[in-house]
Scaffold this active site. Structure first.
Site, PDB file in Angstrom:
ATOM      1  N   ALA A  69      71.686 -36.123  65.638  1.00  0.00           N
ATOM      2  CA  ALA A  69      70.837 -35.148  66.340  1.00  0.00           C
ATOM      3  C   ALA A  69      70.133 -35.876  67.491  1.00  0.00           C
ATOM      4  CB  ALA A  69      69.967 -34.408  65.385  1.00  0.00           C
ATOM      5  N   THR A 110      73.422 -48.535  72.018  1.00  0.00           N
ATOM      6  CA  THR A 110      72.858 -49.519  73.112  1.00  0.00           C
ATOM      7  C   THR A 110      72.811 -50.779  72.669  1.00  0.00           C
ATOM      8  OG1 THR A 110      70.634 -48.710  73.068  1.00  0.00           O
ATOM      9  CG2 THR A 110      72.018 -47.509  74.408  1.00  0.00           C
ATOM     10  N   PRO A 115      75.715 -36.758  65.591  1.00  0.00           N
ATOM     11  CA  PRO A 115      75.800 -36.855  64.191  1.00  0.00           C
ATOM     12  C   PRO A 115      74.387 -36.898  63.800  1.00  0.00           C
ATOM     13  CG  PRO A 115      77.005 -38.794  64.860  1.00  0.00           C
ATOM     14  CD  PRO A 115      76.918 -37.739  66.169  1.00  0.00           C
ATOM     15  N   ARG A 149      66.645 -42.503  73.778  1.00  0.00           N
ATOM     16  CA  ARG A 149      67.425 -41.185  74.509  1.00  0.00           C
ATOM     17  C   ARG A 149      66.437 -40.085  74.834  1.00  0.00           C
ATOM     18  NH1 ARG A 149      72.732 -38.783  71.866  1.00  0.00           N
ATOM     19  NH2 ARG A 149      73.200 -40.992  72.494  1.00  0.00           N
ATOM     20  N   GLN A 152      72.015 -46.365  81.010  1.00  0.00           N
ATOM     21  CA  GLN A 152      71.263 -47.373  80.218  1.00  0.00           C
ATOM     22  C   GLN A 152      72.022 -48.691  80.189  1.00  0.00           C
ATOM     23  OE1 GLN A 152      70.955 -44.551  76.611  1.00  0.00           O
ATOM     24  NE2 GLN A 152      68.707 -45.651  76.568  1.00  0.00           N
ATOM     25  N   TYR A 194      79.563 -37.493  82.931  1.00  0.00           N
ATOM     26  CA  TYR A 194      78.710 -38.559  82.563  1.00  0.00           C
ATOM     27  C   TYR A 194      78.404 -39.625  83.408  1.00  0.00           C
ATOM     28  CZ  TYR A 194      80.050 -37.183  77.639  1.00  0.00           C
ATOM     29  OH  TYR A 194      80.453 -36.262  76.463  1.00  0.00           O
ATOM     30  N   GLY A 243      76.735 -43.230  69.521  1.00  0.00           N
ATOM     31  CA  GLY A 243      76.686 -43.937  70.489  1.00  0.00           C
ATOM     32  C   GLY A 243      75.680 -44.961  70.296  1.00  0.00           C
ATOM     33  N   TRP A 302      80.227 -34.716  67.963  1.00  0.00           N
ATOM     34  CA  TRP A 302      79.249 -35.357  68.585  1.00  0.00           C
ATOM     35  C   TRP A 302      77.736 -35.221  68.098  1.00  0.00           C
ATOM     36  CZ3 TRP A 302      75.657 -32.971  71.808  1.00  0.00           C
ATOM     37  CH2 TRP A 302      75.647 -31.679  72.270  1.00  0.00           C
ATOM     38  N   SER A 326      85.843 -28.418  74.043  1.00  0.00           N
ATOM     39  CA  SER A 326      84.559 -28.854  73.574  1.00  0.00           C
ATOM     40  C   SER A 326      83.462 -27.611  73.600  1.00  0.00           C
ATOM     41  CB  SER A 326      83.871 -29.944  74.252  1.00  0.00           C
ATOM     42  OG  SER A 326      82.704 -30.514  73.984  1.00  0.00           O
TER      43      SER A 326
END
Length: 337
Positions: free
Chosen positions: A219, A295, A217, A237, A35, A62, A293, A215, A160
């Site tokens: 949802a 953008t 948080p 997303r 993105q 990624y 995260g 990671w 992870s």
């Protein structure tokens, strides 16, 4: 509603290590290389930096490695002092070749070298085993991760989405061989995903001092309140075709009802839904850092404002939240009479 303004950043030790990470961190999953490119990444990372975020999370998989290239170039152009920030990568999915994935010694070492090249750094602070590899002996993985540390390519290693049993086995092997064990785990954790953090890993916090870099948080954005039944905002997303499966999994009626039940609680606290969800994760004493995260600049500003909400989560408020989501895991069975 504008939400809370960001207070001073909180820093916590990563598990039982001496390393300190910001309670909120910033990750490249989904966004970097897909993105946003270098200019956008640079601006967003600088905003995180100014807000006190010092931990930046990435992985070899990624955007097929492009996320590491974007983050590495952004850091280079920002000119940050290397000792001031904490950088991570994760090894597991490195390519299409038969030996380009998993946790064999071969892929861990080759994957690590490739990640460092893409990030354009001499070392990362943290390296994760991105998933458990049931086809490779844990002893081989433990030895390979210790080799990575001995070479100075990473300072600490972790996992992870490993099970408590797999982590226990890794620690057993590490102790038997007098090697460094996995100091931290990166599980999914939110008001809608709590089993591992609040139940499965419970014995490990005390036994090995396991730290958590959690990671999703929000949802995958569901807990921001921007999604509703039949409505997925363009550019979000869950609107991306590659995350169709995630969309079908998250956007179910029961989850949307829980989000709606949280709205009056957020309004009562004078914060956004996202800030409430983030603050709830941060308040967990076992969570070292919550990976976010974003953008857009306003998303980062809103995320940072969650720190001011943490102290507002009184026992009474937490009880209201529990009633709204009804997601608390069943406690571990006790066999004491």
């Amino acid at each position: 509603m504008t939400g809370q303004k960001a207070p001073q950043m909180i820093y916590r030790h990563l598990g039982r290590t001496g390393l300190k990470v910001s309670a909120l961190s910033y990750g490249a999953w989904v966004t970097f290389g897909n993105q946003i490119g270098v200019p956008e990444a640079k601006a967003l990372m600088q905003q995180c930096w100014e807000g006190g975020i010092n931990f930046f999370d990435n992985a070899e998989v990624y955007a097929d490695g492009k996320a590491e290239e974007v983050m590495g170039q952004a850091i280079k152009e920002l000119g940050w002092k290397r000792s001031d920030y904490v950088l991570s990568t994760k090894i597991f999915w490195g390519g299409k070749g038969v030996n380009d994935k998993g946790l064999s010694r071969k892929h861990i070492i080759e994957g690590m070298k490739a990640s460092l090249k893409r990030l354009d750094v001499e070392y990362v602070d943290l390296v994760f085993c991105h998933r458990p590899d049931v086809t490779t002996p844990i002893e081989e993985t433990v030895r390979a991760m210790n080799f990575v540390i001995d070479q100075g390519w990473a300072f600490y290693w972790g996992t992870s989405e490993w099970t408590a049993q797999q982590l226990t086995e890794a620690w057993s092997v590490s102790k038997r061989l007098n090697l460094v064990g996995p100091a931290f785990e990166q599980p999914e954790y939110s008001l809608l995903a709590r089993e591992k953090v609040e139940k499965d890993y419970l014995p490990l916090y005390k036994e090995v001092g396991l730290g958590l870099t959690t990671w999703s948080p929000l949802a995958s954005g569901l807990l921001t309140g921007k999604y509703s039944k039949g409505h997925v905002p363009e550019g979000s997303r869950l609107a991306m075709e590659m995350y169709k499966g995630l969309r079908e999994k998250k956007l179910i009626e029961s989850n949307l009802e829980k989000v709606d039940a949280l709205r009056p609680i957020a309004e009562e606290l004078g914060c956004s839904l996202a800030q409430l969800a983030l603050a709830w994760c941060v308040r967990n004493e076992h969570v070292s850092t919550v990976i976010t995260g974003a953008t857009k600049r306003e998303q980062i500003e809103d995320n940072l404002g969650a720190l001011a909400v943490v102290e507002k989560l009184t026992p009474e408020v937490l009880e209201k939240i529990e009633k709204a989501v009804n997601s608390k895991p069943e406690p571990l069975p006790s066999y004491r009479s």
